[in-house]
Design an enzyme around this catalytic site. Structure first.
Site, PDB file in Angstrom:
ATOM      1  CG  ASN A   1     -12.387  -0.745   3.570  1.00  0.00           C
ATOM      2  OD1 ASN A   1     -12.813  -1.109   4.658  1.00  0.00           O
ATOM      3  ND2 ASN A   1     -11.186  -0.192   3.421  1.00  0.00           N
TER       4      ASN A   1
ATOM      5  CG  ASP B   1      -2.053   0.983   1.092  1.00  0.00           C
ATOM      6  OD1 ASP B   1      -3.200   0.544   0.934  1.00  0.00           O
ATOM      7  OD2 ASP B   1      -1.799   2.207   1.144  1.00  0.00           O
ATOM      8  CB  ILE B   2       0.749   4.321  -2.069  1.00  0.00           C
ATOM      9  CG1 ILE B   2       1.814   5.244  -2.606  1.00  0.00           C
ATOM     10  CG2 ILE B   2      -0.512   5.084  -1.706  1.00  0.00           C
ATOM     11  CD1 ILE B   2       1.470   5.864  -3.961  1.00  0.00           C
TER      12      ILE B   2
ATOM     13  CG  HIS C   1      -8.561  -2.781  -2.653  1.00  0.00           C
ATOM     14  ND1 HIS C   1      -9.499  -2.150  -3.452  1.00  0.00           N
ATOM     15  CD2 HIS C   1      -8.495  -2.062  -1.515  1.00  0.00           C
ATOM     16  CE1 HIS C   1      -9.962  -1.091  -2.817  1.00  0.00           C
ATOM     17  NE2 HIS C   1      -9.388  -1.006  -1.630  1.00  0.00           N
TER      18      HIS C   1
ATOM     19  CG  HIS D   1      -6.827  -2.975   2.907  1.00  0.00           C
ATOM     20  ND1 HIS D   1      -6.092  -1.818   2.766  1.00  0.00           N
ATOM     21  CD2 HIS D   1      -8.031  -2.722   2.337  1.00  0.00           C
ATOM     22  CE1 HIS D   1      -6.831  -0.904   2.134  1.00  0.00           C
ATOM     23  NE2 HIS D   1      -8.000  -1.421   1.865  1.00  0.00           N
TER      24      HIS D   1
ATOM     25  CD  GLU E   1     -10.725   7.101   0.082  1.00  0.00           C
ATOM     26  OE1 GLU E   1      -9.525   7.277  -0.201  1.00  0.00           O
ATOM     27  OE2 GLU E   1     -11.447   7.920   0.689  1.00  0.00           O
TER      28      GLU E   1
HETATM   29  P1  5GP Z   1      -9.791   1.404   0.219  1.00  0.00           P
HETATM   30  O1  5GP Z   1     -10.087   2.574   1.095  1.00  0.00           O
HETATM   31  O2  5GP Z   1     -10.367   1.572  -1.160  1.00  0.00           O
HETATM   32  O3  5GP Z   1     -10.156   0.100   0.864  1.00  0.00           O
HETATM   33  O4  5GP Z   1      -8.224   1.354   0.105  1.00  0.00           O
HETATM   34  C1  5GP Z   1      -7.501   1.859  -0.978  1.00  0.00           C
HETATM   35  C2  5GP Z   1      -6.044   1.739  -0.603  1.00  0.00           C
HETATM   36  O5  5GP Z   1      -5.292   1.931  -1.776  1.00  0.00           O
HETATM   37  C3  5GP Z   1      -5.580   2.786   0.408  1.00  0.00           C
HETATM   38  O6  5GP Z   1      -5.029   2.120   1.534  1.00  0.00           O
HETATM   39  C4  5GP Z   1      -4.552   3.601  -0.363  1.00  0.00           C
HETATM   40  O7  5GP Z   1      -3.459   4.009   0.432  1.00  0.00           O
HETATM   41  C5  5GP Z   1      -4.126   2.634  -1.467  1.00  0.00           C
HETATM   42  N1  5GP Z   1      -3.699   3.286  -2.705  1.00  0.00           N
HETATM   43  C6  5GP Z   1      -4.353   4.281  -3.359  1.00  0.00           C
HETATM   44  N2  5GP Z   1      -3.690   4.610  -4.483  1.00  0.00           N
HETATM   45  C7  5GP Z   1      -2.609   3.796  -4.526  1.00  0.00           C
HETATM   46  C8  5GP Z   1      -1.534   3.659  -5.461  1.00  0.00           C
HETATM   47  O8  5GP Z   1      -1.442   4.353  -6.484  1.00  0.00           O
HETATM   48  N3  5GP Z   1      -0.602   2.720  -5.195  1.00  0.00           N
HETATM   49  C9  5GP Z   1      -0.663   1.921  -4.077  1.00  0.00           C
HETATM   50  N4  5GP Z   1       0.303   1.029  -3.911  1.00  0.00           N
HETATM   51  N5  5GP Z   1      -1.664   2.020  -3.174  1.00  0.00           N
HETATM   52  C10 5GP Z   1      -2.616   2.955  -3.401  1.00  0.00           C
END
Ligand code: 5GP
Length: 125
Positions: free
Chosen positions: A97, A39-40, A110, A112, A105
């Site tokens: 999520n 994760d970034i 995905h 985690h 988001e």
């Molecule tokens: P969500 O809130 O959708 O469950 O999690 C999205 C995750 O994707 C977040 O933890 C966010 O930090 C990660 N993320 C968003 N954009 C990028 C990206 O360009 N590269 C990586 N490696 N992670 C990302």
């Protein structure tokens, strides 16, 4: 901004672009069904995202529409990555999520994988 998981798949989403190699990611694992990368913005010492290679908006879309082979392949990949990251003995957390209340988001399924420290209660009060 959380996404609407009932909308059609957006092929321009950031994880679709990572899958196509258009933007970089720190990959930790890849097979026919899944890609895993760091994760970034990590929220734990280990924070890896595992995504299916197929185009699925969310866990809901995936569980309803993916062929059994893709579901089995993806779930096996998640378990494989957790083992490969050394998370099994100390323990870890899986999280997917979905939609607005889940805070999703990125509109590509995905999971985690969090680990590397005691993670506390499941949901912040
Ligand atoms: P969500 O809130 O959708 O469950 O999690 C999205 C995750 O994707 C977040 O933890 C966010 O930090 C990660 N993320 C968003 N954009 C990028 C990206 O360009 N590269 C990586 N490696 N992670 C990302």
């Amino acid at each position: 901004m959380p996404i609407d998981p009932t909308l059609a798949y957006d092929h321009g989403n950031i994880f679709a672009r990572i899958l196509r190699g258009e933007i970089p990611a720190k990959k930790v694992y890849e097979d026919d069904f899944a890609l895993a990368f760091h994760d970034i913005a990590p929220q734990a010492p280990v924070h890896v995202l595992v995504i299916p290679k197929g185009a699925y908006v969310s866990w809901d879309d995936f569980s309803a529409h993916a062929p059994a082979e893709e579901i089995a392949g993806f779930i096996r990949a998640v378990g494989h990555v957790a083992r490969e990251q050394g998370l099994v003995a100390p323990g870890y957390r899986l999280l997917a999520n979905v939609g607005m209340d889940g805070g999703q988001e990125v509109p590509h399924l995905h999971v985690h994988l969090f680990g590397g420290k005691p993670l506390g209660r499941m949901i912040a009060q």
